[in-house]
Motif scaffolding. Sequence first.
Motif, PDB file in Angstrom:
ATOM      1  N   VAL A   1      -3.765   7.191  -5.099  1.00 35.08           N
ATOM      2  CA  VAL A   1      -4.177   7.465  -3.587  1.00 35.08           C
ATOM      3  C   VAL A   1      -3.437   6.136  -3.140  1.00 35.08           C
ATOM      4  O   VAL A   1      -3.475   5.156  -3.543  1.00 35.08           O
TER       5      VAL A   1
ATOM      6  N   ARG B   1     -15.485  10.806   6.613  1.00 37.54           N
ATOM      7  CA  ARG B   1     -13.985  11.024   6.591  1.00 37.54           C
ATOM      8  C   ARG B   1     -13.763  12.316   7.530  1.00 37.54           C
ATOM      9  O   ARG B   1     -14.418  13.479   7.144  1.00 37.54           O
TER      10      ARG B   1
ATOM     11  N   PHE C   1      -2.555   8.518   4.966  1.00 37.83           N
ATOM     12  CA  PHE C   1      -2.905   8.477   3.393  1.00 37.83           C
ATOM     13  C   PHE C   1      -1.960   9.464   2.590  1.00 37.83           C
ATOM     14  O   PHE C   1      -1.189  10.234   3.434  1.00 37.83           O
TER      15      PHE C   1
ATOM     16  N   HIS D   1      -4.720   0.374  -1.820  1.00 40.41           N
ATOM     17  CA  HIS D   1      -5.417   0.197  -0.466  1.00 40.41           C
ATOM     18  C   HIS D   1      -4.676  -0.982   0.333  1.00 40.41           C
ATOM     19  O   HIS D   1      -4.659  -2.181  -0.349  1.00 40.41           O
TER      20      HIS D   1
ATOM     21  N   SER E   1      -3.877   4.273   0.579  1.00 39.77           N
ATOM     22  CA  SER E   1      -4.561   4.338   1.741  1.00 39.77           C
ATOM     23  C   SER E   1      -4.080   3.359   2.698  1.00 39.77           C
ATOM     24  O   SER E   1      -4.320   2.279   2.298  1.00 39.77           O
TER      25      SER E   1
END
Length: 162
Positions: free
Chosen positions: A158, A101, A142, A75, A160
């Motif tokens: 992930v 989201r 993303f 993140h 972000s």
Amino acid sequence: MNRHILPIYLIIILFTASCALKKETVAQTPYKYAIENQQLYDVIIAMDSTFFDAYNNCDMNKQAGIYADSLEFYHDQGGLMTSKQEVLDGTKKNICGKVTRELIAGSIEVYPIKGYGAVEIGLHKFHNNQELAGTPSKTSKFIIMWQLTNKKWRIAKVISLH
């Protein structure tokens, strides 16, 4: 006026004028994503929808089932998390009932990763449900690395970006 100076002035004027002319710009074709593998694209779109339906509805068991045990969550503001349980706990504490989201329609790109799975890149918004309806949300990017293991798709990584 000295006749030797006149050609110098003329050269300076011509040079200055040529520099002032607008340069011709080359038209660039805007980037447009083309689906490389429709079947893979459809599978990843469905997985994205399944995961974020669970995210928006606080179905922690479904989220846990989709996250890989070796999850890495990068993140841009919060840093790196490498504990699946910490990600789930953080989601339950900070997201459930507070944030939803919204996928930006048409923004997803999917690329196969040979021998691994696929990468999904897209845009989405997160809405703070504690704010008034219609409060603007910032669009963010993303990247999700989907790993295919034993015919099951799992979110392995992930990224972000806000």
